[in-house]
Design an enzyme around this catalytic site. Structure first.
Site, PDB file in Angstrom:
ATOM      1  N   CYS A 240       0.904  -1.233   0.000  1.00 45.33           N
ATOM      2  CA  CYS A 240      -0.029   0.106   0.233  1.00 45.33           C
ATOM      3  C   CYS A 240       0.866   1.096  -0.137  1.00 45.33           C
ATOM      4  CB  CYS A 240      -1.036  -0.023   1.277  1.00 45.33           C
ATOM      5  SG  CYS A 240      -2.050   1.351   1.441  1.00 45.33           S
ATOM      6  N   THR A 241       0.648   2.210  -0.971  1.00 46.80           N
ATOM      7  CA  THR A 241       1.378   3.338  -0.835  1.00 46.80           C
ATOM      8  C   THR A 241       1.013   4.669  -0.081  1.00 46.80           C
ATOM      9  OG1 THR A 241       0.214   3.983  -2.763  1.00 46.80           O
ATOM     10  CG2 THR A 241       2.008   2.708  -3.282  1.00 46.80           C
TER      11      THR A 241
END
Length: 374
Positions: A240-241
Site C-alpha cells: 500500500c502506497t
C-alpha cells in the site's frame, strides 16, 4: 495553451489519480483521461475520493471507468474518458501467450501519450512508470511524477528533449517532430523561448552562470540500476502506497499547481528550473511563481524542499541510448526490457560502470592495518 484546453492523461486512477483529477477539474481542465487496469475494492473509497461504496459491490467496477463517471457527475461538461490498460513493466516477464495483448497495450498507451499534452505518473510501483516515461520522452510530452513514501512525498517534472534532438521522436517519425503536439502546446511551440540545453550529462548541481545547462532529469535519472519488480516478497500492507492519508492530497495538489504554473511560463514545459531562495524571479518567469524541478516534503518535520537534478546519460528511461533503441526496435525492444533483467543496464552502460567501480575498489583497504581489532 489555456488551462481549460490542456489534455491531461492520468496513468493511475487510485488515491493519487482521484485527487489529481479533482484538482485539475477545479483549475478548469476539461479533458481528463484515466488509465488503470484495476477494479474498485472495499478499501478504496475512504482514500480515493471519486469512488463510493456502491462501486465496490461485486468487485467488477473498473477504476478508470468509475473515476471518469464520477467526474461527469460532478461536472457533466468534462470530457472524461477511461482506458483499462495493463502497463507492462521491467522485472515482470511477458510470456508467449501474453505477448499479443501486451503489444496492443503498448500501442494503445503510446497513442494516448501522443494525443495528450501532459502525462501524470500516479501508479503504485516504480517500474510501472518506466514505459510511460520512455514514451513521454520520445514524444516530448511534459510529464509529472507523483510518488509517496511512508511519510514523505516527491513531485517532479521530467525534462523534455530539445526540439532538435533526433532521439525525441517516435519510431518512423521525422527527427525532432512531436506527434500529437499542436502549436501552443504544453511544450512551448517557440524553440527560441525555451531553454533547450545541451547533451545530457550526469546528475549534479545547476551549472555555474555562463554555462549552458543540460536538460532536467526524469524519475529514473538518479538510479544506477534498472527498474525491477518492487512488489516481490512484499506483504500486502507493504504494497500500500498510502500511510498518512493527507500525504496524497498534498502531493496531488502540488503536482497540479506545478503544472499550471508551468503553463503560464513563456517556455512552458521546457522552462529552466527555479531554485527557491537563490535569486529573484525574472520578469519572464511564470506570473504564478517559481517552476522548480523537484518538490520533496516530509510530514514528521512539516518541511518542503525544492531541488534540481540533471539528466543522466546512462538513464534507463530517458537517455538518448534508450530512446534511440526504442525508435529502432519498437515492441521488440520493449519485450527485451520486460524479459531480460540486465538488458537495460547492459544497453546504457550501467553494467560496465558497475564493473569499473568494483575494479577500482578492489585494491582499496578501507581500514588501517594498524587499527586495533574490536
Amino acid at each position: 495553451m489555456a488551462v481549460a484546453g490542456t489534455r491531461c492523461l492520468l496513468i493511475g486512477a487510485g488515491t493519487l489519480g482521484c485527487a489529481v483529477a479533482r484538482c485539475l477539474l477545479g483549475w478548469g481542465v476539461r479533458t481528463i483521461s484515466f488509465v488503470d487496469s484495476g477494479v474498485v475494492s472495499y478499501s478504496n473509497p475512504v482514500r480515493q475520493s471519486l469512488f463510493n461504496f456502491e462501486d465496490c459491490v461485486g468487485g467488477e467496477t473498473p477504476k478508470a471507468q468509475a473515476a471518469a463517471d464520477a467526474l461527469r457527475r460532478i461536472f457533466p461538461s468534462v470530457n472524461a474518458s477511461a482506458h483499462r490498460i495493463g502497463i507492462p513493466m521491467p522485472g515482470h516477464p511477458v510470456g508467449p501467450n501474453e505477448a499479443e495483448q501486451v503489444q496492443r497495450d503498448v500501442a494503445q498507451l503510446e497513442a494516448l501519450v501522443q494525443s495528450h499534452d501532459i502525462v501524470y505518473l500516479l501508479t503504485d510501483t516504480r517500474e510501472s512508470r518506466w514505459l510511460p516515461t520512455l514514451l513521454a520522452t520520445v514524444h516530448r510530452k511534459l510529464t509529472i511524477t507523483v510518488a509517496l513514501g511512508f511519510d514523505a512525498l516527491v513531485v517532479m517534472r521530467h525534462g523534455i528533449p530539445p526540439p532538435d534532438d533526433p532521439t525525441g521522436s517516435a519510431p518512423g517519425s521525422a527527427p525532432g517532430s512531436a506527434p500529437g503536439s499542436a502549436p501552443g502546446s504544453a511544450l512551448g511551440s517557440d524553440p527560441g523561448s525555451a531553454s533547450t540545453g545541451s547533451a545530457p550529462t550526469s546528475p549534479g548541481p545547476p551549472p555555474a552562470p555562463g554555462i549552458e545547462p543540460s536538460r532536467l532529469g526524469c524519475y529514473f535519472c538518479n538510479d544506477v540500476v534498472a527498474p525491477a519488480n518492487s512488489m516481490l516478497r512484499r506483504t500486502l500492507d507493504q504494497q500500500c502506497t498510502v500511510s498518512r492519508p493527507g500525504l496524497s492530497m498534498i502531493a496531488s495538489a502540488l503536482s497540479v499547481e506545478l503544472m499550471v504554473t508551468l503553463l503560464h511560463h513563456p517556455a512552458k514545459g521546457m522552462a529552466e528550473t527555479d531554485l527557491v531562495g537563490t535569486a529573484a524571479p525574472a520578469s519572464s518567469d511564470s506570473p504564478l511563481g517559481c517552476v522548480p524541478h523537484q518538490i520533496r516534503a516530509t510530514l514528521p518535520l512539516f518541511r518542503t524542499e525544492c531541488m534540481a537534478g540533471r539528466a543522466f546519460d546512462r538513464c534507463t528511461a530517458c537517455s538518448p541510448t534508450v530512446t534511440s533503441a526504442y525508435a529502432g526496435g519498437g515492441f521488440g525492444f520493449c519485450m527485451a526490457a520486460f524479459n531480460q533483467p540486465s538488458f537495460l543496464e547492459d544497453l546504457t552502460g550501467l553494467t560496465q560502470m558497475h564493473a569499473e567501480t568494483e575494479a577500482a575498489l578492489e585494491g582499496v583497504d578501507l581500514f588501517d592495518d594498524d587499527d586495533e581489532d574490536f
